[in-house]
Design a protein around this motif. Structure first.
Motif, PDB file in Angstrom:
ATOM      1  N   CYS A  55       5.207   9.959   9.559  1.00  0.00           N
ATOM      2  CA  CYS A  55       5.598   8.583   9.243  1.00  0.00           C
ATOM      3  C   CYS A  55       4.417   7.666   8.975  1.00  0.00           C
ATOM      4  O   CYS A  55       4.603   6.480   8.715  1.00  0.00           O
ATOM      5  N   LEU A  56       3.203   8.206   9.063  1.00  0.00           N
ATOM      6  CA  LEU A  56       2.007   7.390   8.864  1.00  0.00           C
ATOM      7  C   LEU A  56       1.304   7.778   7.572  1.00  0.00           C
ATOM      8  O   LEU A  56       1.254   8.944   7.199  1.00  0.00           O
ATOM      9  N   ARG A  57       0.756   6.802   6.898  1.00  0.00           N
ATOM     10  CA  ARG A  57      -0.031   7.065   5.701  1.00  0.00           C
ATOM     11  C   ARG A  57      -1.135   6.024   5.615  1.00  0.00           C
ATOM     12  O   ARG A  57      -1.166   5.053   6.385  1.00  0.00           O
ATOM     13  N   LEU A  58      -2.046   6.213   4.669  1.00  0.00           N
ATOM     14  CA  LEU A  58      -3.085   5.223   4.400  1.00  0.00           C
ATOM     15  C   LEU A  58      -2.729   4.472   3.129  1.00  0.00           C
ATOM     16  O   LEU A  58      -2.357   5.079   2.125  1.00  0.00           O
ATOM     17  N   ASP A  59      -2.845   3.141   3.177  1.00  0.00           N
ATOM     18  CA  ASP A  59      -2.621   2.380   1.957  1.00  0.00           C
ATOM     19  C   ASP A  59      -3.915   2.359   1.137  1.00  0.00           C
ATOM     20  O   ASP A  59      -4.901   3.017   1.477  1.00  0.00           O
ATOM     21  N   HIS A  60      -3.917   1.605   0.040  1.00  0.00           N
ATOM     22  CA  HIS A  60      -5.067   1.639  -0.856  1.00  0.00           C
ATOM     23  C   HIS A  60      -6.309   0.990  -0.264  1.00  0.00           C
ATOM     24  O   HIS A  60      -7.397   1.071  -0.839  1.00  0.00           O
ATOM     25  N   GLU A  61      -6.178   0.364   0.911  1.00  0.00           N
ATOM     26  CA  GLU A  61      -7.331  -0.191   1.607  1.00  0.00           C
ATOM     27  C   GLU A  61      -7.663   0.617   2.861  1.00  0.00           C
ATOM     28  O   GLU A  61      -8.396   0.155   3.735  1.00  0.00           O
TER      29      GLU A  61
END
Length: 331
Positions: A55-61
């Motif tokens: 359920c976790l991801r990294l955004d573009h920052e």
């Protein structure tokens, strides 16, 4: 029953669940026959790790975000774990889930300034995130060879068991699914088993599928910036025309696929033993994995019956891919 766990509070806020409480989670969970009631505490904790990881991801920052749209069912299952914990212990405390959360946040996902810069570079090469794409991440050397020569190596599935990277390490030739039975399910199973073999109680069901070794090429069809961190990628190749890539791979491997060798491709199915069927056969295994890897959204090319192929045969050159793919330097 009460909650002093900031993870629960954070999830409720991020999911915009107005007026939702742990009591509501327990109520919904009990309607599912309390299916986790027989799961040992350590297995319950491990399940939480896998659910959070998906359920976790990294955004573009390079900031940690929830995959709300991508994994809607995972959140219900997370709250089921919290509900079961509260029913057992009277609360959901931070201490109970400190280790799983630290494992998920600090080991499986590593936001950093370096990753943030890489994400910005990759994002600049993806104009339309709804477009059908395939992506591969690796060292710059390998990705440069892929884009300019179509160079790739078909890995033995058995080799992934020896990997040190926990995002990759897995026994690809064996899938074991364990389902701890709820009280009602255990009673039903006992009625059947008592008549068959004299067994009066069964706490869990375990189902194992094995497969002969096969060759595999792993990509992803999801634009998930976590892959940069997971693979410590120096470069990425974005394949803009997956159908043409498949045609070229088919042409290049036509001589290899003699003697009953078969090239197949497709998305991997991620199996949760509490929500997915046990009807998995040996021939399905190259495209089935544990649900703990679901966030990777893997797309595979597989060649079966490949035991007699040498390493030299497994090194392929499709020809330049510059007309259907883009190399992104992330160094």
């Amino acid at each position: 029953m009460y909650c002093k766990n900031w993870i629960v509070t954070w999830l409720i806020r991020e999911l915009d669940l107005k007026n939702f409480t742990l009591g509501d989670a327990i109520k919904h969970y009990l309607q599912s026959s309390r299916y986790l009631s027989s799961m040992p505490d350590n297995a319950l904790s491990e399940r939480l790790v896998h659910l959070l990881n998906n359920c976790l991801r990294l955004d573009h920052e390079s900031m940690v975000q929830l995959c709300i749209k991508e994994q809607p069912n995972m959140f219900k299952r997370i709250f089921d774990v919290f509900a079961e914990t509260a029913l057992r212990h009277g609360s959901v405390s931070s201490g109970q889930y400190k280790n799983p959360w630290d494992t998920t946040k600090n080991v499986m996902i590593k936001p950093s300034k370096e990753v943030a810069e890489k994400i910005k570079v990759l994002k600049g090469h993806i104009c339309d995130e709804s477009q059908k794409l395939l992506l591969r991440f690796s060292s710059y050397q390998f990705m440069d060879e892929l884009i300019n020569d179509g160079g790739l190596f078909l890995q033995s599935a058995s080799a992934y068991k020896m990997q040190e990277n926990i995002s990759i390490k897995d026994d690809e030739l064996k899938l074991t699914l364990t389902r701890y039975l709820s009280k009602s399910d255990a009673e039903d199973a006992a009625k059947i088993l008592r008549g068959l073999s004299g067994i009066s109680y069964m706490k869990s069901l375990e189902y194992t599928v094995t497969s002969p070794d096969y060759l595999v090429l792993c990509l992803t069809d999801a634009i998930n910036y976590r892959m940069i961190a997971d693979w410590n990628a120096e470069a990425a190749v974005i394949i803009h025309n997956p159908d043409e890539f498949y045609k070229r791979l088919t042409h290049t491997t036509k001589d290899l696929r003699r003697n009953k060798m078969k090239l197949e491709c497709g998305n991997v199915r991620y199996v949760d033993p509490y929500f997915d069927s046990y009807a998995i056969k040996a021939e399905d295994l190259p495209f089935c994995k544990s649900f703990k890897f679901a966030y990777q959204s893997e797309y595979r090319f597989v060649i079966r019956n490949s035991e007699n192929l040498s390493n030299q045969d497994r090194k392929l050159f499709l020809g330049p891919l510059t007309d259907i793919a883009t190399l992104v330097d992330l160094r």
